[in-house]
Design an enzyme around this catalytic site. Structure first.
Site, short mmCIF file in Angstrom:
data_model
loop_
_atom_site.label_atom_id
_atom_site.label_comp_id
_atom_site.label_asym_id
_atom_site.label_seq_id
_atom_site.Cartn_x
_atom_site.Cartn_y
_atom_site.Cartn_z
N SER A 122 0.79 -1.23 0.08
CA SER A 122 0.12 0.07 0.05
C SER A 122 0.96 1.14 0.04
O SER A 122 1.93 1.29 0.45
CB SER A 122 -0.79 -0.09 1.22
OG SER A 122 -1.51 -1.11 1.14
N1 SAM Z 1 -0.41 -5.11 3.78
C1 SAM Z 1 0.53 -5.00 2.50
C2 SAM Z 1 1.37 -3.83 2.97
O1 SAM Z 1 1.93 -3.73 3.47
O2 SAM Z 1 1.03 -2.62 2.11
C3 SAM Z 1 -0.32 -4.92 1.30
C4 SAM Z 1 -1.23 -6.06 1.26
S1 SAM Z 1 -1.52 -6.11 -0.37
C5 SAM Z 1 -2.72 -4.78 -0.82
C6 SAM Z 1 -3.00 -7.36 -0.06
C7 SAM Z 1 -2.64 -8.65 0.22
O3 SAM Z 1 -3.74 -9.31 0.65
C8 SAM Z 1 -1.85 -9.61 -0.92
O4 SAM Z 1 -0.65 -9.99 -0.22
C9 SAM Z 1 -2.75 -10.83 -1.08
O5 SAM Z 1 -2.13 -11.85 -1.24
C10 SAM Z 1 -3.52 -10.91 0.32
N2 SAM Z 1 -4.68 -11.62 0.35
C11 SAM Z 1 -5.60 -11.48 -0.47
N3 SAM Z 1 -6.88 -12.53 0.01
C12 SAM Z 1 -6.43 -12.70 1.18
C13 SAM Z 1 -7.02 -13.64 1.91
N4 SAM Z 1 -8.42 -14.37 2.03
N5 SAM Z 1 -6.29 -14.17 3.20
C14 SAM Z 1 -5.15 -13.52 3.39
N6 SAM Z 1 -4.52 -12.78 2.55
C15 SAM Z 1 -5.03 -12.13 1.43
#
Ligand code: SAM
Length: 227
Positions: free
Chosen positions: A72
């Site tokens: 993000s």
């Molecule tokens: N938190 C992060 C940061 O430091 O900026 C950004 C994360 S990114 C926008 C969203 C994350 O959610 C991805 O790594 C994706 O693989 C994960 N994700 C999507 N669906 C998910 C689920 N059901 N359970 C866990 N993680 C999930």
């Protein structure tokens, strides 16, 4: 024993860039509190990026981390931390660890007495987030591999839950894993489009107050209660 093992002198090389970013986030009103300001100043974003993205660490925008995912933008991390009104000692669940940047900022605020659980469904990202948080000294974060739409029942209840991926609606499973008085924050809406940032406060066991905090754009939550 202390769960924050950060060596504050270790990641100082890009401090001037970080301070400039924080100044901008303050002037745009994204940062409002001292605790969020301090966290954004301390977390070395370059440590949570793939090597080719490190030069762009202090540009305020999301950056690719592989697997079709992004970390993000700093302003979004600041917004999330402010809305959740995080306090030292809270127990928090993050759904979607990515490379661990947002987790580090939250962990900085939760400090030694707090505990963050961060759940990630993609194994390669789970491993990198775990390694990044360990290297930077955030030992108050437990990174878990799994479908975060189901939460972590064995670690519940949580004072705060936030999703960094967009869901069709806030999963009931997660609402059930929140303490009374707790808050849950999630981007809700269509996949691959803009969503609304929704805040729910748990007033009683089955009573919630909902606020719509405006438009955002996140990657989709994939899983049983996601897409
Ligand atoms: N938190 C992060 C940061 O430091 O900026 C950004 C994360 S990114 C926008 C969203 C994350 O959610 C991805 O790594 C994706 O693989 C994960 N994700 C999507 N669906 C998910 C689920 N059901 N359970 C866990 N993680 C999930």
């Amino acid at each position: 024993m202390s769960k924050l093992h950060r060596d504050k002198n270790k990641f100082q090389k890009r401090l001037p860039e970080r301070q400039k970013l924080v100044k901008n986030l303050l002037s745009f009103g994204y940062i409002k509190s001292d605790s969020v300001k301090r966290a954004m100043e301390l977390v070395p974003r370059e440590e949570f990026l793939p090597i080719e993205q490190k030069p762009y660490a202090y540009i305020d925008r999301p950056l690719p981390i592989g697997e079709g995912q992004t970390i993000s933008a700093p302003h979004m991390v600041a917004i999330i931390c402010e809305i959740l009104s995080l306090k030292d000692g809270m127990k928090v669940l993050e759904v979607g660890a990515g490379f661990g940047y947002n987790a580090a900022a939250v962990a900085e605020i939760l400090a030694e007495n707090g505990q963050l659980y961060s759940i990630e469904r993609v194994e390669s990202l789970f491993k990198i987030a775990k390694e990044n948080l360990k290297r930077t000294g955030y030992e108050n974060v437990k990174v878990v591999l799994g479908d975060g739409s189901l939460g972590i029942p064995e670690a519940a209840p949580f004072d705060r839950i936030y999703l960094t991926a967009a869901a069709p609606k806030i999963p009931e499973t997660l609402k059930n894993q929140l303490t009374v008085g707790g808050k849950i924050l999630a981007p809700i809406g269509q996949m691959d489009q803009y969503q609304e940032l929704i805040l729910m406060e748990k007033i009683s066991k089955d009573e919630f107050k909902t606020s719509n905090l405006g438009g955002v754009a996140f990657v989709p939550l994939i899983g049983e209660h996601g897409w």
